[in-house]
Design a protein around this motif. Sequence first.
Motif, short mmCIF file in Angstrom:
data_model
loop_
_atom_site.label_atom_id
_atom_site.label_comp_id
_atom_site.label_asym_id
_atom_site.label_seq_id
_atom_site.Cartn_x
_atom_site.Cartn_y
_atom_site.Cartn_z
N GLU A 214 -5.49 18.25 10.03
CA GLU A 214 -4.69 17.27 10.90
C GLU A 214 -4.16 15.95 10.12
OE1 GLU A 214 -6.87 19.02 14.66
OE2 GLU A 214 -7.78 17.34 13.82
N LEU A 215 -5.02 15.53 9.26
CA LEU A 215 -4.68 14.25 8.77
C LEU A 215 -3.47 14.29 7.61
CD1 LEU A 215 -5.26 11.23 7.96
CD2 LEU A 215 -6.63 11.97 6.15
N LYS A 216 -3.38 15.46 6.93
CA LYS A 216 -2.27 15.68 6.06
C LYS A 216 -1.00 15.81 6.85
CE LYS A 216 -0.88 18.96 2.67
NZ LYS A 216 0.22 19.54 3.06
N ASP A 217 -0.74 16.44 8.24
CA ASP A 217 0.29 16.62 8.77
C ASP A 217 0.79 15.36 9.39
OD1 ASP A 217 0.19 19.29 7.96
OD2 ASP A 217 -0.57 20.19 9.56
N ALA A 218 -0.13 14.55 9.89
CA ALA A 218 -0.18 13.25 10.75
C ALA A 218 0.57 12.32 9.62
CB ALA A 218 -1.52 12.80 11.32
N LEU A 219 -0.13 12.23 8.45
CA LEU A 219 0.52 11.19 7.66
C LEU A 219 1.99 11.88 6.71
CD1 LEU A 219 -2.66 10.28 4.93
CD2 LEU A 219 -1.42 9.18 6.77
N LEU A 220 2.16 13.02 7.08
CA LEU A 220 3.58 13.66 6.60
C LEU A 220 4.61 13.20 7.87
CD1 LEU A 220 4.85 15.17 4.23
CD2 LEU A 220 4.39 17.37 5.65
N SER A 221 3.93 13.37 8.95
CA SER A 221 4.88 12.87 10.21
C SER A 221 5.41 11.59 10.01
CB SER A 221 4.29 13.21 11.43
OG SER A 221 3.46 12.19 11.88
N LEU A 222 4.77 10.66 9.45
CA LEU A 222 4.83 9.21 9.24
C LEU A 222 5.64 8.96 8.07
CD1 LEU A 222 1.42 7.77 10.17
CD2 LEU A 222 3.39 7.80 11.85
N GLY A 223 5.81 9.97 7.21
CA GLY A 223 6.70 9.81 5.98
C GLY A 223 5.97 9.80 4.74
N TYR A 224 4.61 9.90 4.81
CA TYR A 224 3.81 9.95 3.43
C TYR A 224 3.18 11.14 3.30
CZ TYR A 224 3.91 5.31 5.73
OH TYR A 224 4.26 4.01 6.38
N ALA A 225 3.99 11.86 2.09
CA ALA A 225 3.40 12.99 1.59
C ALA A 225 2.26 12.86 0.75
CB ALA A 225 4.61 13.60 0.85
N LEU B 241 -0.16 0.77 0.99
CA LEU B 241 -0.36 1.05 -0.36
C LEU B 241 1.14 1.75 -0.64
CD1 LEU B 241 -3.91 2.09 -1.46
CD2 LEU B 241 -2.66 0.14 -2.37
N THR B 242 1.34 2.72 0.03
CA THR B 242 2.73 3.21 -0.10
C THR B 242 3.86 2.22 0.09
OG1 THR B 242 1.89 5.39 0.89
CG2 THR B 242 4.08 5.12 0.75
N GLU B 243 3.82 1.43 0.91
CA GLU B 243 4.89 0.41 0.96
C GLU B 243 4.85 -0.69 -0.30
OE1 GLU B 243 4.63 -1.58 4.91
OE2 GLU B 243 5.36 0.24 5.60
N LYS B 244 3.82 -0.85 -0.69
CA LYS B 244 3.42 -1.54 -2.10
C LYS B 244 3.99 -0.93 -3.27
CE LYS B 244 1.73 -5.65 -1.07
NZ LYS B 244 2.66 -6.88 -1.33
N PHE B 245 3.62 0.34 -3.15
CA PHE B 245 4.34 1.29 -4.35
C PHE B 245 5.86 1.29 -4.53
CE2 PHE B 245 5.41 5.20 -6.43
CZ PHE B 245 4.64 5.14 -7.53
N LYS B 246 6.36 1.40 -3.33
CA LYS B 246 7.88 1.67 -3.04
C LYS B 246 8.67 0.41 -3.50
CE LYS B 246 8.36 5.07 0.59
NZ LYS B 246 8.36 5.14 2.26
N GLU B 247 7.87 -0.78 -3.42
CA GLU B 247 8.32 -2.12 -3.88
C GLU B 247 8.65 -1.86 -5.41
OE1 GLU B 247 6.11 -5.33 -3.10
OE2 GLU B 247 6.12 -5.01 -1.14
N LYS B 248 7.94 -1.03 -6.12
CA LYS B 248 8.05 -0.59 -7.41
C LYS B 248 8.72 0.46 -8.03
CE LYS B 248 5.40 -4.12 -8.63
NZ LYS B 248 6.12 -5.44 -9.19
N SER C 106 7.47 7.87 -8.85
CA SER C 106 6.88 7.27 -10.12
C SER C 106 7.36 5.83 -10.42
CB SER C 106 6.88 8.23 -11.41
OG SER C 106 8.10 8.10 -11.94
N ALA C 107 6.67 4.88 -10.94
CA ALA C 107 7.03 3.66 -11.32
C ALA C 107 6.36 3.11 -12.46
CB ALA C 107 6.27 2.84 -10.01
N MET D 22 -1.63 -5.17 -6.22
CA MET D 22 -1.09 -4.22 -5.63
C MET D 22 -2.43 -4.04 -4.88
SD MET D 22 0.87 -0.79 -6.39
CE MET D 22 2.58 -1.55 -6.92
N VAL D 23 -3.46 -3.62 -5.55
CA VAL D 23 -4.48 -2.72 -4.97
C VAL D 23 -5.51 -3.65 -4.29
CG1 VAL D 23 -6.26 -1.29 -5.55
CG2 VAL D 23 -4.07 -0.76 -6.27
N ILE D 24 -5.94 -4.65 -4.92
CA ILE D 24 -7.01 -5.66 -4.60
C ILE D 24 -6.88 -6.09 -3.08
CG2 ILE D 24 -8.18 -7.83 -5.02
CD1 ILE D 24 -8.33 -7.29 -7.87
N PRO D 25 -5.99 -6.44 -2.61
CA PRO D 25 -5.84 -6.88 -1.05
C PRO D 25 -6.36 -5.64 -0.38
CG PRO D 25 -3.93 -7.46 -2.03
CD PRO D 25 -4.44 -6.64 -3.16
#
Length: 128
Positions: A47-58, A96-103, A110-111, A121-124
């Motif tokens: 359910e988590l996998k599908d929920a995150l996918l629906s939000l655009g996070y594969a 984290l995905t939004e931070k990654f997308k900045e790069k 990939s970045a 990126m990660v410490i906060p």
Amino acid sequence: MFLFGDPRNPSKIGPTEFAALWKCLGEWRGVFERFDRDRSGEIDSAELKDALLSLGYAVPPSVIQVLMSKYNDERGGRGSLNFDSFVECGTIVKGLTEKFKEKDKRYTGSATLTYDDFMLMVIPFVVS
Ligand SMILES: [Ca+2]
């Protein structure tokens, strides 16, 4: 919280921030209820996998597994998330995905980043 308002001043929350927070929580509640398909009141790994996918996070299965073990509410069970854990887990993935997308501006998946960038990126997300 990093999702709402100025992350450098997280203690300051006014009416605008509160309204945004309330709206955001309502949206998470909607996702939680939509993807709790067996109506168990909790979100399992599928359910988590599908929920995150629906939000655009594969999110790959290996990451879902780590998230489930970190936010698992069941002691010794198969693993599931209550609403609070689901929101916490979801906001981390989103942030984290939004931070990654900045790069990864061209969304290639990939970045290249420096050690400094990675730490910033990660410490906060791991120190609260
Ligand atoms: Ca469920």
